[in-house]
Scaffold this active site. Structure first.
Site, PDB file in Angstrom:
ATOM      1  N   THR A 186       0.856  -1.185   0.000  1.00 47.41           N
ATOM      2  CA  THR A 186       0.000   0.000   0.000  1.00 47.41           C
ATOM      3  C   THR A 186       0.891   1.233   0.000  1.00 47.41           C
ATOM      4  OG1 THR A 186      -0.060   0.115   2.413  1.00 47.41           O
ATOM      5  CG2 THR A 186      -1.741  -1.228   1.350  1.00 47.41           C
ATOM      6  N   GLU A 331      -5.590  -4.188  -1.463  1.00 46.94           N
ATOM      7  CA  GLU A 331      -5.984  -5.358  -0.683  1.00 46.94           C
ATOM      8  C   GLU A 331      -7.016  -6.234  -1.390  1.00 46.94           C
ATOM      9  OE1 GLU A 331      -4.818  -2.149   2.356  1.00 46.94           O
ATOM     10  OE2 GLU A 331      -5.791  -2.240   0.404  1.00 46.94           O
ATOM     11  N   LYS A 443     -18.049  16.368   8.711  1.00 46.01           N
ATOM     12  CA  LYS A 443     -19.236  16.334   9.568  1.00 46.01           C
ATOM     13  C   LYS A 443     -19.571  17.767   9.957  1.00 46.01           C
ATOM     14  CE  LYS A 443     -21.990  13.198  11.517  1.00 46.01           C
ATOM     15  NZ  LYS A 443     -21.485  12.338  12.587  1.00 46.01           N
ATOM     16  N   TRP A 448     -23.316  14.739   7.221  1.00 43.70           N
ATOM     17  CA  TRP A 448     -22.119  14.451   6.428  1.00 43.70           C
ATOM     18  C   TRP A 448     -22.136  15.252   5.126  1.00 43.70           C
ATOM     19  CZ3 TRP A 448     -21.319   8.391   6.569  1.00 43.70           C
ATOM     20  CH2 TRP A 448     -20.881   8.039   7.848  1.00 43.70           C
TER      21      TRP A 448
END
Length: 547
Positions: A186, A331, A443, A448
């Site tokens: 990653t 992944e 937020k 959101w």
């Protein structure tokens, strides 16, 4: 009772042998570091992959030991995909855009034994070789006469000379299909990079799935240009799927600018291309001012980060190219979803079709997904409810390779599901849409705000080249969004004009409080915006008082 069918293990070597046997004349075209164009066939690719396998035997590499690559997209890199993995070793593709210290760290963590590199990256290799004690052999991906006399690497080998020493009569070993095949780290946005360790089984199943009609829809009739780097999650598995289908492969090498990509598409009659939004932004930036058109390109898959609506519109309406929005992760090998329309969508207006195309798409067979709340409760698929996205499947990571060097492996699964770190909605038809990374969601007043939505509106403005939205602390609303913008060369737009541009395109409370103009937005090693670095750049920024 068990079935009475033959039990033949899924292996990566079988892909290149299938391509050589049934699509032997199929072309693999590469722009080389040397500056020329190299052409050969699947038959030759298979032969040279076997020679590489024999060379690794002669170097004394044991099964399971790691061979690293620091290379552009090209035919030699592809031979490593098959020759390294097919012989039972593990291919470790390294992202050269990482910091040299991080490259040295991942090579030490992986315990690489051999490193093969394009000459472009010789300065990186010279800077790190003394910090990589596990590496026994450094191999330059070039002819013997191209080896530099002053490389400073004792025993530096030529890839071509190494292959020339070994005959093509090599028998691939019979491997358990769960044998490790390749590994990819990653980008290490938090802590050290972590390694996903793929298997032959997961890789072949992923190749099958990627080629399906409702995924990449690849065939022997395609000419495929993977602009997505081969060091980035195995070029989204495209080299494997191309061998599986017999498609022509076109590799861009180091020529990653818009002009070079366009010329290669036209010269090699490319029908299908894959890459991240920043690459296609450069391509469109070259085509528009020069009045250029595509003669053969019909489809492009865009992933890595959310594709702006303006880019989808430009490809579709102006150039007649279908954009396939995709999503996945290192992944996940990486494909998780791809956005193609269902039959029920074909009669919709172009505007309603666009609403579907903006989503990351439907799960591919082999992957399942769900969204959950903070307590882990599964949320409804109504296209409106936001939740943390979890996945599981046949090519999804179970655990990271050796964690971050810890004695105890990192076990990331939650009740058998992998938490992606993305926040998403899923609609009743199964279309998933990423609304943010969990660490980037804003937020405001208990509601959101999707930073991706804010960014997409900004880049639709004709003067904006790039935009990144982040949340800033606010005494009343907790957080409020601001948008950092890079203007197109020669273009002008004011803060007030850009904020006005949001009117009617977003709810009033979602409109950013401010616009910050920058020369550049920090980008990570895989072409994604680095919002952590952007926050650092703007750490002294103060929100305007809008009371």
């Amino acid at each position: 009772m068990l079935g009475l069918m033959q039990n033949q293990a899924l292996s990566i070597s079988s892909l290149i042998e299938f391509a050589a046997r049934h699509h032997g004349e199929g072309e693999i075209v590469s722009r080389r570091v040397e500056g020329d164009i190299h052409r050969y066939t699947y038959i030759e690719a298979a032969q040279r992959s076997r020679q590489l396998a024999g060379a690794l035997d002669a170097l004394g590499l044991q099964m399971g030991q790691r061979v690293a690559s620091i290379a552009w997209n090209g035919y030699r890199h592809m031979e490593m995909y098959f020759g390294v993995s097919g012989s039972g070793r593990v291919l470790h593709t390294i992202n050269p855009r990482m910091h040299p210290e991080q490259i040295a760290w991942v090579m030490h963590h992986a315990q690489d034994q051999v490193v093969c590199f394009d000459m472009t990256f010789l300065p990186i290799v010279k800077a790190i070789h003394s910090k990589c004690p596990s590496v026994k052999h450094w191999v330059a991906l070039c002819d013997a006469d191209k080896l530099p006399a002053d490389a400073g690497l004792p025993g530096l080998l030529s890839y071509e000379a190494l292959l020339a020493q070994h005959a093509m009569a090599y028998a691939w070993p019979e491997l358990d299909e769960n044998t490790a095949s390749s590994m990819c780290y990653t980008s290490g946005t938090t802590g050290n990079p972590k390694a996903a360790l793929y298997s032959h089984r997961s890789t072949v199943l992923h190749a099958y799935a990627a080629a399906l009609p409702d995924v990449m829809c690849l065939s022997a009739r395609d000419s495929i240009l993977p602009v997505v780097p081969m060091f980035h999650v195995n070029a989204w598995g495209i080299p494997y799927s191309a061998a599986l289908t017999g498609a022509k492969l076109v590799f861009p090498g180091p020529g990653m600018d818009g002009k070079s990509i366009y010329e290669l598409i036209e010269q090699e009659r490319v029908t299908y291309a894959a890459g991240v939004p920043t690459i296609w932004q450069m391509l469109l930036g070259h085509m528009e001012p020069n009045g250029l058109r595509f003669s053969t390109l019909k489809r492009t898959v865009i992933g890595g980060s959310a594709c702006p609506p303006a880019m989808i519109t430009a490809f579709n309406d102006k150039y007649g190219v279908e954009v396939l929005h995709a999503w996945g992760m290192t992944e996940m090998s990486p494909l998780g979803t791809l956005c193609t329309l269902k039959n029920k969508h074909l009669g919709l207006s172009e505007g309603d079709k666009m609403k579907v195309r903006l989503k990351q798409g439907r799960a591919i067979f082999g992957v399942d997904m769900k969204i959950v709340n903070a307590e882990g409760k599964e949320l409804p698929w109504d296209g409106k409810t936001y939740g943390d996205l979890l996945v599981k499947g046949s090519w999804v990571l179970r655990e990271y390779f050796q964690g971050e060097g810890d004695a105890v492996p990192v076990l990331p699964l939650v009740d058998g599901w992998f938490p992606t770190g993305d926040v998403a909605t899923i609609d009743a038809d199964g279309y998933m849409q990423i609304t943010d990374r969990s660490k980037d969601v804003i937020k405001s007043g208990g509601e959101w705000i999707s930073s991706i939505d804010i960014e997409n509106i900004a880049v639709a403005h004709p003067a904006v080249a790039m935009a990144a939205c982040i949340g800033m602390k606010h005494p009343k609303w907790d957080e409020r969004p601001i948008v950092a913008v890079v203007k197109k060369p020669g273009a002008e737009v004011s803060r007030e004009a850009l904020l006005q541009f949001y009117q009617g395109k977003a709810a009033k409370w979602q409109i950013p409080d401010d616009v910050v103009f920058l020369d550049t937005i920090p980008m990570g090693a895989t072409g994604k915006m680095q919002k952590s670095k952007l926050r650092e750049i703007l750490k002294d920024y103060q929100l305007p008082d809008l009371r």
